[in-house]
Motif scaffolding. Structure first.
Motif, short mmCIF file in Angstrom:
data_model
loop_
_atom_site.label_atom_id
_atom_site.label_comp_id
_atom_site.label_asym_id
_atom_site.label_seq_id
_atom_site.Cartn_x
_atom_site.Cartn_y
_atom_site.Cartn_z
N GLY A 272 -6.50 0.31 6.51
CA GLY A 272 -5.78 0.71 7.76
C GLY A 272 -5.03 2.35 7.30
O GLY A 272 -4.11 2.49 8.09
N VAL A 273 -5.33 3.03 6.60
CA VAL A 273 -4.69 4.36 6.29
C VAL A 273 -4.77 5.38 7.49
O VAL A 273 -3.95 5.99 7.37
CB VAL A 273 -5.22 4.93 4.99
N SER A 274 -5.70 5.16 8.46
CA SER A 274 -5.68 6.08 9.40
C SER A 274 -4.71 5.64 10.25
O SER A 274 -4.42 6.62 11.26
CB SER A 274 -7.18 6.03 10.20
N GLY A 275 -3.89 4.65 10.26
CA GLY A 275 -2.74 4.18 11.07
C GLY A 275 -1.80 3.85 9.90
O GLY A 275 -1.49 2.71 9.94
N PRO A 276 -1.00 4.66 9.17
CA PRO A 276 -0.56 4.39 7.91
C PRO A 276 0.34 3.37 8.11
O PRO A 276 0.46 2.45 7.32
CB PRO A 276 -0.26 5.74 7.32
N PHE A 277 1.61 3.52 8.75
CA PHE A 277 2.63 2.39 8.84
C PHE A 277 2.01 1.25 9.40
O PHE A 277 2.45 0.08 8.82
CB PHE A 277 3.68 3.11 9.72
N ALA A 278 1.29 1.19 10.35
CA ALA A 278 0.68 -0.12 10.80
C ALA A 278 -0.32 -0.85 9.83
O ALA A 278 -0.26 -1.97 9.61
CB ALA A 278 -0.11 0.08 12.17
N GLY A 279 -1.25 0.21 9.07
CA GLY A 279 -1.92 -0.38 8.10
C GLY A 279 -1.19 -1.19 6.91
O GLY A 279 -1.31 -2.13 6.40
N LEU A 280 0.23 -0.50 6.71
CA LEU A 280 0.67 -1.06 5.62
C LEU A 280 1.48 -2.37 6.26
O LEU A 280 1.61 -3.51 5.24
CB LEU A 280 2.17 -0.23 5.21
N ALA A 281 2.03 -2.42 7.31
CA ALA A 281 2.59 -3.48 7.73
C ALA A 281 1.69 -4.86 7.76
O ALA A 281 1.95 -5.99 7.26
CB ALA A 281 3.09 -3.28 9.28
N ALA A 282 0.32 -4.53 8.18
CA ALA A 282 -0.67 -5.60 8.15
C ALA A 282 -0.96 -5.82 6.78
O ALA A 282 -1.10 -7.31 6.52
CB ALA A 282 -1.91 -5.06 8.91
#
Length: 522
Positions: A272-282
């Motif tokens: 999910g690095v292409s949407g970094p904060f959302a990827g981290l949250a998931a």
């Protein structure tokens, strides 16, 4: 031409939120990731350096914009201080700086959306379908701006409350759920040294993000009490966002899982690095936050795109009103909206989107040209302190220690261009040189002479632009490497002080237009 005038409906909160809305856009969604890749944990320092640099410019413009509050004020200062040729050159710079931002925000929305529809982007670069989606978003920004300024600022204020709540909740949630102190030392606090810290200021979106403070300046002419409202909005927005972005960078670095750093900071990667904060949250088991962030990926950049579209049209309007662009661009709708200017901003934005369909490519360019556009402010302030003496022309907001802070702001602004590197400088100054050559050719063909141009007032700009390009070309980033960070910074400081002294000699000795306008707004 319509006789409708721009309306003075912008209050202090509307102006404050216009600047915050300009700063909290796509920058918070991508800036932390890009800064960490370039500078590692020391990217925290990059955000502080960038914030202080822009805060210096903000202080300068708090004085200037309250002296001459009007839409597109950044075009007015060089015109009143140095004449039409200098103003025309700076109008080109500002035009390029403003019209490129709406495409950036549209690219950010589409890039995040590519997490669900991969066909929209690949490796951070938009596909044909992605470019079409970005064009549709830019058209939507333009349609919203057809409403009166009060309605636009009301929409922006409502969006800004959301835009403030989501980043704040992200900082709190990430720090509370997962915070690895080891991430700050795993590869050293500053793995790329001072060069990485400084390169991140220009190349990761930091300066691009902070330059959103200028929204209040461009809406100055639509405020009922600019003398009170502008300093509050300009300075308050920068200070607030410095705290917000430092918190986001801290939370991002601490929340990274150990495996994300397997290849060092430059190779930072996780699902999910292409949407970094959302990827981290998931990854951290926060589906509610991930869903909120994906929604915000449309709202935050969209809100910034709307407000930048607003101010880009005002800059074009101001240039046309000052005789620097065709007068037809001053045409207003019944709601007081500069229709032709909005249309030109949309078309010009497309010219940036098509060859540069990548967020990182666009923001590195805009960071340099944006700072260059606002670098004329400290020069104008220093000149006006002499040509418009305070005893006769008191300032509604007076910058203390301007003899020190104005040169400091000019030096720091030029350093940002230097830190962006030679590749950006080559593109930027080549574009300006071509535009100037075309303009001179047009004037020569029309009048068979160039003697009518206000050469004296613009004389300082030619050694300034050439010297800034040359030092950057000789510098360490994509340049010849003959100058290091320290020697390059020293050269920039010397150039800046020399140009400031030259500009004061080139300024109009008795700026009648500035004096007349001062009395009209005082």
């Amino acid at each position: 031409m319509s006789t409708t005038s721009l309306r003075r409906d912008a209050g202090p909160i509307g102006l404050l939120f216009s600047s915050i809305g300009g700063m909290v856009g796509s920058g918070w969604l991508f800036g932390a990731l890009n800064a960490a890749k370039i500078a590692g944990p020391a990217s925290l320092i990059s955000w502080v350096i960038g914030g202080l640099a822009v805060l210096l410019l903000a202080f300068v413009y708090a004085e200037l914009s309250t002296m001459f509050p009007r839409p597109g004020a950044v075009i007015l200062f060089p015109q009143l201080c140095f004449g039409d040729l200098a103003a025309r050159i700076m109008s080109w710079v500002n035009f390029l700086a403003y019209v490129a931002v709406a495409p950036v925000e549209a690219v950010a929305v589409v890039s995040y959306t590519a997490n669900f529809w991969p066909g929209l982007a690949q490796g951070g670069v938009l596909s044909g379908a992605g470019i079409a989606a970005a064009v549709a978003l830019m058209a939507l920004f333009t349609v919203i701006n057809l409403f009166a300024i009060r309605a636009v600022l009301a929409v922006n204020s409502a969006i800004t409350w959301w835009k403030l709540a989501v980043p704040a909740a992200t900082v709190a949630a990430l720090i509370a759920v997962h915070f690895r102190v080891q991430n700050f030392t795993a590869y050293g606090f500053a793995p790329t040294g001072a060069q990485g810290v400084l390169a991140a200021v220009s190349g990761s979106g930091i300066i691009f993000t902070y330059l959103g403070f200028r929204q209040a300046i461009e809406l100055a002419g639509e405020s009922g009490n600019p003398h009170r409202n502008l300093p509050f909005a300009i300075i308050g927005s920068v200070l607030f966002c410095m705290l917000l972005y430092a918190g986001l960078q801290l939370a991002f670095i601490g929340a990274l899982p150990a495996g994300a750093l397997a290849h060092g900071w430059a190779g930072l990667s996780f699902p999910g690095v292409s949407g970094p904060f959302a990827g981290l949250a998931a990854l951290l088991g926060l589906p509610w936050l991930a869903a909120t962030l994906y929604a915000d990926a449309a709202i935050s950049p969209g809100g910034a795109g709307i407000i930048y579209n607003t101010t880009a049209a005002r800059v074009i309007y101001a240039s046309a009103e000052g005789g620097l662009m065709p007068r037809r661009l001053t045409k207003l709708s019944a709601a007081g909206v500069p229709l032709a200017s909005l249309g030109l901003a949309f078309v010009a934005g497309l010219l940036f989107l098509l060859p540069l369909p990548s967020w990182r490519q666009l923001v590195t360019y805009i960071s340099s040209i944006g700072v260059l556009a606002y670098g004329v402010g400290p020069v104008a302030l220093a000149c006006f302190r002499t040509t418009l003496p305070e005893a006769e022309y008191p300032r509604p907001f007076r910058l203390a220690a301007a003899r020190v802070l104005a040169p400091a702001a000019f030096i720091v602004g030029n350093l940002v261009v230097f830190w962006a590197g030679a590749a950006v400088a080559n593109h930027l100054f080549c574009t300006m040189a071509v535009a100037f050559a075309v303009y001179c050719g047009w004037e020569l063909a029309k009048r068979h002479t160039l003697s009518h141009l206000a050469w004296r007032g613009a004389a300082w700009m030619f050694p300034y632009f050439f010297g800034l390009w040359l030092i950057t070309y000789l510098g360490p980033l994509h340049g010849r490497g003959l100058l290091g960070q320290g020697s390059g910074a020293a050269a920039i400081a010397v150039l800046s002080l020399a140009i400031l002294a030259l500009a004061r000699r080139c300024a109009l000795p008795d700026p009648q237009a500035a004096k007349a306008r001062y009395h009209n707004v005082a």
